[in-house]
Motif scaffolding. Structure first.
Motif, PDB file in Angstrom:
ATOM      1  N   GLY A   1      37.255  43.601  49.210  1.00 46.87           N
ATOM      2  CA  GLY A   1      38.093  44.692  47.902  1.00 46.87           C
ATOM      3  C   GLY A   1      38.321  44.566  46.895  1.00 46.87           C
ATOM      4  O   GLY A   1      39.127  46.220  46.423  1.00 46.87           O
ATOM      5  N   HIS A   2      37.452  43.237  46.267  1.00 44.65           N
ATOM      6  CA  HIS A   2      37.570  43.835  44.920  1.00 44.65           C
ATOM      7  C   HIS A   2      36.290  44.830  44.393  1.00 44.65           C
ATOM      8  O   HIS A   2      35.729  44.802  44.726  1.00 44.65           O
ATOM      9  CB  HIS A   2      37.355  43.266  43.572  1.00 44.65           C
TER      10      HIS A   2
ATOM     11  N   GLN B   1      43.323  43.759  39.103  1.00 44.33           N
ATOM     12  CA  GLN B   1      44.232  43.191  40.366  1.00 44.33           C
ATOM     13  C   GLN B   1      44.067  42.382  41.259  1.00 44.33           C
ATOM     14  O   GLN B   1      43.727  41.372  41.149  1.00 44.33           O
ATOM     15  CB  GLN B   1      43.745  44.444  41.268  1.00 44.33           C
TER      16      GLN B   1
ATOM     17  N   ILE C   1      44.673  39.909  44.754  1.00 41.43           N
ATOM     18  CA  ILE C   1      45.229  40.294  46.005  1.00 41.43           C
ATOM     19  C   ILE C   1      45.350  39.559  47.132  1.00 41.43           C
ATOM     20  O   ILE C   1      45.107  38.615  47.118  1.00 41.43           O
ATOM     21  CB  ILE C   1      43.968  41.073  47.399  1.00 41.43           C
TER      22      ILE C   1
ATOM     23  N   TRP D   1      45.251  37.953  51.300  1.00 41.35           N
ATOM     24  CA  TRP D   1      44.950  37.838  52.236  1.00 41.35           C
ATOM     25  C   TRP D   1      45.385  37.245  53.482  1.00 41.35           C
ATOM     26  O   TRP D   1      45.966  36.020  53.319  1.00 41.35           O
ATOM     27  CB  TRP D   1      43.469  37.592  51.630  1.00 41.35           C
TER      28      TRP D   1
ATOM     29  N   ALA E   1      43.551  42.489  53.721  1.00 42.06           N
ATOM     30  CA  ALA E   1      44.043  42.037  52.518  1.00 42.06           C
ATOM     31  C   ALA E   1      45.832  42.761  53.428  1.00 42.06           C
ATOM     32  O   ALA E   1      46.041  43.579  53.494  1.00 42.06           O
ATOM     33  CB  ALA E   1      44.328  43.337  51.596  1.00 42.06           C
TER      34      ALA E   1
ATOM     35  N   ASN F   1      48.278  44.157  48.338  1.00 40.41           N
ATOM     36  CA  ASN F   1      47.575  44.883  47.106  1.00 40.41           C
ATOM     37  C   ASN F   1      48.689  44.530  45.865  1.00 40.41           C
ATOM     38  O   ASN F   1      49.528  45.643  45.695  1.00 40.41           O
ATOM     39  CB  ASN F   1      46.286  46.194  47.577  1.00 40.41           C
TER      40      ASN F   1
ATOM     41  N   GLU G   1      48.278  46.345  42.086  1.00 44.30           N
ATOM     42  CA  GLU G   1      47.191  46.705  41.503  1.00 44.30           C
ATOM     43  C   GLU G   1      46.985  47.558  40.006  1.00 44.30           C
ATOM     44  O   GLU G   1      46.433  47.137  39.616  1.00 44.30           O
ATOM     45  CB  GLU G   1      47.248  47.971  42.265  1.00 44.30           C
TER      46      GLU G   1
END
Length: 387
Positions: free
Chosen positions: A129-130, A155, A157, A159, A166, A169, A171
């Motif tokens: 996700g990064h 960011q 995250i 999980w 995720a 998040n 951001e």
């Protein structure tokens, strides 16, 4: 003239002691990556160390009792395609460890009960996700299967490891690189230190910033921020003159610190390790050869210097044993795993029993008396010669 009263504390005489050479872990190629993480994670069963690895990233997992020289062919955890930057053991399962890497992924691994017999390259779950390297991984202190990761894409995250998805998040809260993330004692809040010199307190469920402090430390070098048991925040950083500082903050009013202390002008980043049971913070500077420890109380100056444990070798990283892995029968209150260039050395912090303190005092007093007698005899001989 008033006599100065020494502050009463149970931990005034805490002392550190390195173990014998045969109880160290030798011949380990500790990672040379330029990232300010501790490179080591420990629990009551295993010690995990990020190592130098060609063609990707790897870390080694050793059972605590496997001391001495480690064979070069010892199996590693080697599923990442880029250098591993951070590792963290799950507080709810001593065989589960998470790792973050330059390959932008987080991986969760299941370590066999007796340690590795063959290289482990298949993680239980891969969390993607990064968009940039992942420098921080941290398990939730109270909820199972909840893992936080922070990357250089600015960011955070959170999980659900069970499903690999995720959940939250965060951001747009950090405009620059995140230096550290710390959970509060019950896991309801996050505390972050960022390259923009701000310390933020975040409620992850509401996804909003509860409190923040601009220029908590004015220096440009990396900061660290951790939650204490009472909800206050302890930070380490640098002043405008590049002196290392520590500070204490109240989360509900972060305009002014409770206290700020200058330490020294070394340039190593201070890694704080906190023991909520004794309210002691241990500061281990990267590249330093010492561990300083401070007691935090409600009395001014609030952060009280206790002592310094020093060795000859500088530290590349540091692992901190959870309280349930200590030998409390020997009055052990903390145990560190200090990384040298090719070695991991356990250091034990102990509160001496009253009997030990008295014995040491009497021994020292006897030595002083003996020395005084020798000096008196020498003075008599000098006087006779002079006559």
């Amino acid at each position: 003239m008033m006599r100065r009263v020494v502050r009463q504390s149970k931990f005034r005489h805490v002392f550190g002691q390195a173990v014998r050479n045969d109880q160290c872990y030798d011949d380990i190629r500790v990672s040379r990556v330029t990232w300010d993480s501790s490179f080591c994670a420990v629990n009551p069963k295993f010690v995990a160390i990020i190592i130098d690895a060609s063609g990707g990233g790897a870390f080694i997992v050793l059972p605590l009792q496997k001391t001495g020289r480690i064979d070069k062919a010892y199996p590693t955890v080697c599923g990442h395609t880029g250098p591993v930057l951070d590792i963290d053991w799950c507080p709810h399962n001593d065989q589960v460890i998470a790792s973050g890497s330059e390959d932008c992924t987080v991986m969760v691994w299941q370590i066999p009960e007796n340690g590795l017999e063959t290289p482990l390259s298949e993680p239980v779950v891969v969390l993607e996700g990064h968009s940039k390297r992942v420098g921080i991984v941290s398990w939730h202190p109270t909820a199972r299967n909840v893992l936080l990761s922070a990357g250089c894409d600015n960011q955070i995250i959170i999980w659900n490891v069970g499903t690999g998805e995720a959940v939250i998040n965060l951001e747009d809260m950090h405009p620059d690189v995140i230096f550290s993330v710390s959970w509060s004692r019950n896991g309801s809040l996050l505390c972050t230190a960022c390259k923009d010199k701000k310390v933020r307190v975040i409620d992850p469920r509401k996804q909003k910033i509860v409190a923040e402090k601009d220029k908590a430390h004015e220096g440009a070098r990396p900061m660290r921020a951790i939650f204490l048991a009472d909800g206050n925040i302890f930070t380490t950083g640098f002043s405008r003159m590049s002196e290392r500082q520590l500070a204490l903050w109240k989360t509900d009013s972060m305009d002014e610190p409770i206290c700020v202390q200058e330490m020294d002008s070394s340039n190593g980043v201070l890694l704080p390790f906190y023991d909520p049971d004794t309210n002691i913070v241990y500061l281990c500077g990267k590249g330093d050869s010492s561990i300083r420890y401070f007691e935090i109380t409600d009395e001014a100056p609030f952060v009280h210097y206790l002592n310094t444990f020093s060795t000859k070798e500088p530290q590349r990283g540091m692992g901190y044993m959870p309280k349930r892995g200590l030998d409390v029968n020997k009055c052990e209150i903390a145990r560190f795993y200090k990384l040298h260039e090719r070695k991991c050395e356990p250091i034990i912090m102990t509160v001496p029993r009253k009997v030990q303190v008295l014995r040491e005092f009497k021994s020292l007093r006897d030595r002083v008396i003996l020395q005084d007698r020798r000096i008196a005899r020498l003075e008599e001989q000098v006087a006779k010669v002079a006559l």
